[in-house]
Design a protein around this motif. Structure first.
Motif: not given
Length: 538
Positions: A273-278
């Protein structure tokens, strides 16, 4: 073809960045060779379904087995009607198997099994299939803990009854896949009844008339076969992010990957989720490297937005057995007389973990932020309109004005708002945090530290160039004034923050406490180390 970071459902290799789905489940093939029945449990969205789908495909591809993953979730609509549940489950199984296995490994038609007496249909289906199959059957049953009550007991009994007849007349190996270990499967009963639910003869459970949990290590009587799917380690987080770099050229700096691991402790949904948001929202330009600051920004967005994963986790806070653990943890108190099963339950949910140096702790920093924020939603909704008198004309935070605003707020609204939360032991903490969230709204951050046995909660408010360290203490019945200990603890906290001043709030929750108007006061104490601590009694 483009690939993405996945935060919904099983990973698909052609469109998702993913690690080897079975590497986090060591020794499963040994259990299967030994014809073992076992349990795999892990929190939601950690990769259980992805891993078991992949393992089933691998086992079938060897030519030695007919392996498939199926689900019993459709039966959960009929938890008090095992007959209807069986038919729904078998219909779904047949459809799933027709898609996932080749024609030569398909089970016999369902007609005969559907004619069986209720309570025997699943056993009859698996027996007929095993008898007709040219390969030993390996069955992974997903969402097993979605079943409850009579339906759960019926399914477990049928698996137990067929177990001695494996592999010629029953699946050679069966894995139950779920959120929790079997001891926490929910069972209810209309009266005191002894039911053999533990996989093999000789073990039974006396159900409480009001219902209870199976309270056993495994329905298959072999504790060693209860396996937890672990989180990613730091190297695996970096490896997953590197796949994006190889596909797009966009780099995750080592600090970014390390920060993602620190914030998530490798929880797979959070890592993705962190990577996707970034990469999809914050830094769309593939020529710009992903930094630690981007990961921290994504963290704040996830927490504020409370996506489905975080929201479902937060809903658990309503459960009494969860509250009995989380409430003292937030207050820094000892847990007291908490059943071992309840402690294991919050660990199985992925909500908490045992710290390597001892003691229960929240599983990762993101969860540690989410939990108190969720609990402050109602107090925040109950807050009156508050003008931001604590801001200077330049938009900076004026700590003296903030203190004055808080004293005014607490005098007028503090005690009435204490009843706005179900977590009464930490009601002052939650109301204060609700007030501070209003202060930092859109322009700062509020970080928290709390731990079992510390008897405090520490807050770090950052707004623009200003950082304020705050410690919360509660003066409870039959306890001495916590000011002296609080000053000592706050000094240590301020030293870590590199600050020379801070606030110590002492909430007097004793029955004989002075009225609010009389006890509400402030006093500045200068320590031996020349730190100025403002003691606020409320």
């Amino acid at each position: 073809m483009s690939r993405w970071f996945n935060i919904a459902g099983p990973c698909q290799e052609d469109i998702h960045y993913m690690l080897s789905p079975t590497r986090r489940l060591p020794d499963l093939e040994n259990l299967i060779q030994q014809r073992s029945y076992f349990v795999i449990h892990a929190p939601r969205q950690t990769g259980k379904t992805t891993a078991m789908l992949a393992l089933a495909q691998q086992l079938t591809a060897t030519g030695d087995y007919a392996a498939v993953m199926i689900s019993v979730e459709v039966g959960s609509a009929f938890n008090n009607d095992p007959s209807a549940a069986e038919l729904a489950i078998l219909g779904t199984w047949y459809d799933t198997i027709s898609i996932r296995l080749p024609d030569e490994l398909q089970p016999p038609a369902l007609n005969q099994q559907q004619k069986e007496q209720p309570g025997r249909r699943i056993r009859a289906f698996l027996q007929a299939w095993a008898k007709a199959s040219t390969k030993p059957l390996i069955i992974f049953i997903d969402e097993i803990d979605s079943l409850q009550d009579d339906t759960l007991i019926s399914v477990l009994r049928q698996l137990r009854d067929g177990f001695p007849n494996r592999p010629q007349y029953f699946p050679s190996s069966v894995g139950l896949i779920g959120l929790r270990d079997v001891r926490d499967y929910k069972v209810a009963s209309g009266g005191s009844e002894t039911v053999a639910v533990d996989g093999f003869p000789g073990i039974s459970k006396l159900l409480n008339p009001k219902g209870g949990r199976l309270n056993t290590a495994s329905p298959f009587n072999i504790k060693v076969s209860s396996i937890t799917l672990r989180n990613f380690n730091a190297e695996e987080v970096a490896e997953l992010y590197q796949q994006h770099t190889e596909d797009t050229g966009q780099v995750f700096t080592p600090e970014a990957s390390a920060t993602a691991f620190d914030l998530t402790q490798g929880q797979p949904w959070l890592v993705n989720a962190l990577a996707k948001e970034v990469v999809e929202k914050i830094v769309k330009d593939r020529n710009i490297a992903i930094t630690k600051e981007h990961i921290l920004q994504a963290k704040e967005i996830l927490i504020t937005r409370r996506d489905t994963h975080l929201d479902s986790l937060a809903e658990r806070l309503r459960e009494p057995r969860i509250k009995a653990i989380i409430e003292p943890m937030l207050a820094g108190l000892e847990l007291g007389d908490i059943p071992n099963d309840d402690i294991q339950f919050v660990i199985d949910l992925g909500l908490c973990t045992m710290h390597p140096y001892g003691g229960l702790t929240i599983a990762n920093p993101i969860y540690r932020e989410v939990l108190p924020r969720v609990l402050t939603v109602t107090p925040m909704a109950s807050l009156p309109m508050i003008a931001p008198t604590w801001l200077t004309p330049d938009g900076e935070l004026n700590k003296d004005a903030l203190l004055e605003a808080f004293i005014k707020f607490w005098r007028q609204h503090g005690e009435p708002l204490l009843g706005s939360t179900g977590y009464h032991e930490i009601a002052p903490h939650l109301v204060l945090m609700a007030f501070l969230h209003r202060v930092v709204n859109g322009g700062g951050t509020l970080e928290r530290e709390y731990a079992i046995g510390s008897d405090r909660m520490d807050l770090c408010l950052k707004y623009g160039s200003t950082t304020l360290g705050i410690e919360l203490k509660v003066w409870r019945e039959k306890k001495r004034d916590p000011q002296e200990q609080g000053i000592e603890q706050l000094e240590s906290y301020l030293a870590r923050l590199g600050l020379n001043e801070g606030w110590l709030l002492v909430f007097d929750r004793r029955k004989n406490a002075l009225p609010m108007e009389e006890r509400l006061s402030t006093q500045v104490v200068v320590t031996d180390n020349q730190r100025a601590i403002t003691v606020i009694r409320a």
